[in-house]
Scaffold this active site. Structure first.
Site, PDB file in Angstrom:
ATOM      1  CE  LYS A  51     161.508  10.957  -3.523  1.00 14.50           C
ATOM      2  NZ  LYS A  51     162.769  10.366  -3.065  1.00 14.50           N
ATOM      3  CB  SER A 303     155.019   9.881   0.361  1.00  9.29           C
ATOM      4  OG  SER A 303     154.707   8.739  -0.417  1.00  9.29           O
TER       5      SER A 303
END
Length: 403
Positions: A51, A303
């Protein structure tokens, strides 16, 4: 699709802040899945998740005047840390609204970078509504976690790195929550290597995006429930859905049991700590949701790695029980001297290691003169456990087993 030049510009903008994470072969996973698998380790990224790429690109794209107003975001944790770190670099005030159930490790991660934290709402969507209202009332710039072109472009840089490292991939498997990661990555993939199949994987307990993909129109869920909190998004963004419908080839779902198995597999076999959202691609391969990729070269995005240690301990404990390495028994004994010693000597003779024992003689279900012994054992697999069960049966012990 997001313009490829926009993604390249984002890559140039963020390259001195992020880590270009490893993209490495996974031999054990390849063997288990029947594919030639390579893992993109965004769990090793700065802040522990991808992110930071989109968050930094967004805040770097703001004017000085916009940054002076401060930024606000809603997040279950990883986007929050990305925004907090990026804001700290630019000396900008950051306020993060997180769901009330957010793990402490993610709250602490945000606070570490100097951002203020407000806990509001039972899930991401409720936290988002609070943040949008608060930001509007206080004149702050809202940094959306996925439905923003600058954010999506930042996430797309992962695909650029993967394809530059290996342009002969047959497929790339990407976690999907709100859809910002796969929107940015799919745009880059289809521009650079359109032969690569783009596959999204969501959590079965947060089905909105999968259902929207299948129906080709935005469908919201009434509720979400999954251990993959990073992709526990209730409502579908029409913005990211449009990118997904344009560029994504397939979409599959995995349930919490499959996600937990993948987390444990990555911990044991790959020596990687990966959170639920980050492990969904591996779960899809391990549980044969992508059989058509057998013998193909497949890239999988891990992720994030900001795993709640309390949840991790539960996953490990359950995994040990399911794999036959731990066993929980309740045995009924005659409550007299030597009875417990006889039982433990029998277990010792079978090389079963007792790690916890509890004794109950007051349960109302017991006959007078009996006692229940609750025993936790370390065992050596299902065959070993069958030996233990057979011995208890041979000596007429009444027993029950906890699963």
């Amino acid at each position: 699709m997001i313009d490829l030049n926009t993604i390249y510009e984002a890559h140039a903008r963020i390259k001195d802040v992020i880590v270009e994470t490893p993209f490495t072969h996974a031999p054990r996973l390849s063997q288990e899945s029947g594919c030639d698998v390579y893992l993109k380790n965004e769990n090793l990224q700065v802040t522990g998740a991808f992110k930071i790429r989109g968050a930094y690109n967004k805040i770097a794209s703001l004017s000085d005047s916009e940054r002076s107003r401060g930024v606000i975001a809603a997040s279950a944790g990883n986007h929050a840390q990305g925004v907090a770190m990026a804001a700290q670099i630019f000396g900008t005030r950051a306020l993060i609204v997180m769901p009330e159930s957010t793990p402490l490790t993610k709250i602490n991660g945000v606070s570490y970078y100097g951002a203020e934290v407000i806990l509001a709402g039972g899930n991401y969507d409720e936290a988002y509504a609070y943040a949008a209202c608060y930001g509007n009332d206080h004149g702050m710039v809202f940094v959306h976690p996925f439905a923003d072109e600058a954010v999506m472009a930042g996430q797309g840089t992962i695909a650029v790195e993967m394809i530059e490292a290996m342009d002969d991939l047959d497929a790339i498997v990407i976690p999907v929550g709100g859809g910002g990661l796969i929107s940015g990555m799919a745009s880059a993939i289809k521009a650079l290597a359109p032969h690569i199949c783009v596959i999204g994987v969501g959590a079965a307990g947060a089905p909105a995006m999968r259902e929207s993909f299948e129906a080709k129109t935005a469908i919201d869920s009434t509720s979400v429930r999954t251990i993959a909190d990073g992709i526990a998004v209730r409502d579908t963004s029409p913005i990211t859905l449009s990118h997904i419908l344009e560029s994504v080839d397939e979409f599959v779902s995995v349930d919490d049991e499959e996600i937990a198995n993948a987390i444990l597999f990555l911990l044991e076999r790959q020596k990687l700590v990966v959170e639920g959202a980050g492990a969904v691609g591996v779960a899809a391969l391990l549980h044969h949701k992508l059989e058509h990729l057998r013998d193909k070269k497949v890239g999988v995005v891990l992720s994030g790695g900001n795993m709640d240690v309390t949840l991790l301990s539960i996953i490990i404990e359950k995994g040990l029980i399911k794999s036959g390495r731990k066993m929980k028994l309740t045995v009924t004994l005659i409550d007299k001297p030597g009875a417990l010693m006889k039982l433990t000597e029998m277990l010792q003779g079978l090389n079963a290691n007792i790690v916890h024992i509890d004794y109950d003689r007051t349960s109302t279900t017991l006959a007078y003169g009996d006692a229940n012994v609750m025993i936790h054992l370390e065992t050596k697999g299902s065959a070993h456990q069958e030996q233990i069960r057979a011995l208890l049966k041979e000596y007429h012990y009444l027993s029950s087993e906890e699963h």
